[in-house]
Write an enzyme that holds these catalytic residues in place. Structure first.
Site, mmCIF file in Angstrom:
data_model
loop_
_atom_site.group_PDB
_atom_site.id
_atom_site.type_symbol
_atom_site.label_atom_id
_atom_site.label_comp_id
_atom_site.label_asym_id
_atom_site.label_seq_id
_atom_site.Cartn_x
_atom_site.Cartn_y
_atom_site.Cartn_z
ATOM 1 N N ASP A 47 -11.426 -44.120 34.695
ATOM 2 C CA ASP A 47 -10.566 -42.990 34.326
ATOM 3 C C ASP A 47 -11.268 -41.652 34.549
ATOM 4 O OD1 ASP A 47 -8.988 -45.056 33.554
ATOM 5 O OD2 ASP A 47 -8.991 -44.598 31.420
ATOM 6 N N TYR B 117 -7.301 -57.030 24.313
ATOM 7 C CA TYR B 117 -8.246 -56.516 25.312
ATOM 8 C C TYR B 117 -9.639 -57.101 25.053
ATOM 9 C CZ TYR B 117 -11.052 -52.976 27.820
ATOM 10 O OH TYR B 117 -11.944 -52.332 28.643
ATOM 11 N N SER C 150 -5.004 -39.544 29.291
ATOM 12 C CA SER C 150 -5.032 -38.192 28.727
ATOM 13 C C SER C 150 -6.390 -37.883 28.093
ATOM 14 C CB SER C 150 -3.915 -38.018 27.692
ATOM 15 O OG SER C 150 -4.001 -38.990 26.680
ATOM 16 N N SER C 151 -7.078 -38.895 27.567
ATOM 17 C CA SER C 151 -8.376 -38.631 26.942
ATOM 18 C C SER C 151 -9.455 -38.380 27.988
ATOM 19 C CB SER C 151 -8.797 -39.795 26.029
ATOM 20 O OG SER C 151 -8.854 -41.012 26.743
#
Length: 383
Positions: free
Chosen positions: A174, A223, A129-130
């Site tokens: 992304d 991560y 979404s970002s």
């Protein structure tokens, strides 16, 4: 009411006139290629038919005045002059501010705009979404200033904004797929060269995304740990990134690496191979071979990279029991919760939804999953 109509109403109620422009950029899901992006490897995402949308109109000053539907029409404004301050009270606006900052730093002559933002990409589910907000912001600010900036460049600008202004060290995947996706296709992206190749997805298969609704608690710290382990393995071999070694080289060094580092590296090396192979089999519509590669990817994330959780493994098993060898299913995203992605024959979509709704709650301490049936969609555009 359509998303565009809701957006138009928000804009008109906030600014007192109709918008003159509309832009959109989609979310994405990664079909295969997990934790390969920061190892300079390969990923195979597709854009999905959920997106961020902006309505805009020009102003006669150098201000950006923005409002966001998801935040109850909160308004945030800033001047188009460096430095642009962060906003504490309107955190969402930092994505807009970050993109404006990068564009101004590149010497672009931006114009003042009123903008309203809406989106239906589920937040916190790992569907980007970002990134789509960054891409649609870049498209809006450049096009409304009459600037012809390529979609690929807008992707890089969005990534830079997220890395440097928002403060999240994301890879390029992304933003690139949100900017440059194509309907009914996935994109094989080389995260080192940024070369892309479109790969057709058979129309007989639906892209089904299942959000486990497991809150991803460990994802940030774990991560960073995974990145460090991968970098340590690359350093041992004297290469820039794990994409530069073969499985044969890795296995020959097994005795010299500690078991954890070896398994982390093995995931990345084999995942790169699987991703390149997946692009070949998907292009010829071989969903059986694609399903095998997705199954091996999931097993590698579970056993070698150790980023799945029991609820995610349960969804994968439930879906696999329905589709058998006629498609694929795996965890997608950073791990420790989040989403599963499946390529499902159209005639089995209903059965998959029913199986997940029936069996998942009893295997996840009462959680229910959100299911999104998507198709691969075009990247960013003016509407």
């Amino acid at each position: 009411m359509s998303q565009k109509q809701t957006l138009t109403d928000l804009f008109t109620n906030t600014f007192g006139h109709q918008p003159t422009h509309f832009f959109q950029a989609p979310g994405r899901v990664n079909l295969i290629g997990e934790h390969t992006d920061y190892n300079d490897g390969f990923v195979l995402p597709c854009a999905i038919d959920y997106q961020a949308m902006i309505a805009g109109s020009p102003r006669d000053d150098r201000k950006v005045v923005a409002t966001a539907h998801s935040f109850d029409g909160q308004v945030s404004e800033f001047e188009l002059s460096l430095p642009i301050a962060h906003s504490e009270e309107a955190f969402w606006s930092n994505y807009v501010r970050g993109v404006a900052t990068v564009l101004l730093e590149k010497g672009m002559d931006l114009k003042g705009v009123n903008i309203a933002i809406i989106g239906n990409v589920p937040q916190g589910a790992g569907l980007s979404s970002s990134a789509c907000l960054e891409v649609v912001t870049g498209l809006t600010l450049t096009r409304m200033a009459g600037l012809d900036v390529s979609l690929k460049e807008l992707a890089l600008i969005g990534q830079q904004a997220e890395n440097e202004f928002v403060g999240c060290k994301c890879g390029i995947m992304d933003q690139m797929i949100s900017a440059c996706g194509k309907a009914d296709h996935a994109m094989l992206l080389d995260c080192r060269s940024l070369d892309t190749r479109l790969v057709s997805i058979p129309t007989s298969a639906a892209v089904v995304i299942i959000n486990s609704n497991v809150k991803r608690g460990l994802v940030d710290s774990e991560y960073n740990t995974r990145r460090e382990q991968c970098e340590a393995a690359a350093k041992y071999f004297g290469v820039k990134a794990l994409r530069d070694i073969t499985l044969t080289q890795l296995e020959a060094a097994k005795g010299d690496l500690d078991d954890l580092t070896f398994r982390r590296a093995r995931h990345v090396v084999t995942e790169n191979d699987r991703t390149e192979a997946a692009a070949e089999v998907l292009a010829v519509g071989d969903l059986v071979a694609m399903g095998e590669l997705m199954a091996r990817s999931h097993a590698s994330m579970r056993d070698d990279f150790e980023i799945t959780v029991p609820a995610i493994d349960a969804i994968v098993e439930i879906v696999k029991n329905v589709i058998g060898s006629e498609g694929g299913v795996r965890m997608t995203g950073g791990g420790f919760g989040g989403c599963v992605v499946a390529l499902v024959p159209q005639d089995k979509v209903v059965a998959v939804k029913q199986a997940v709704e029936q069996h998942y709650p009893q295997r996840s301490n009462g959680l229910s999953a959100d299911i999104y049936v998507c198709r691969a969609s075009d990247g960013a555009s003016e509407l």
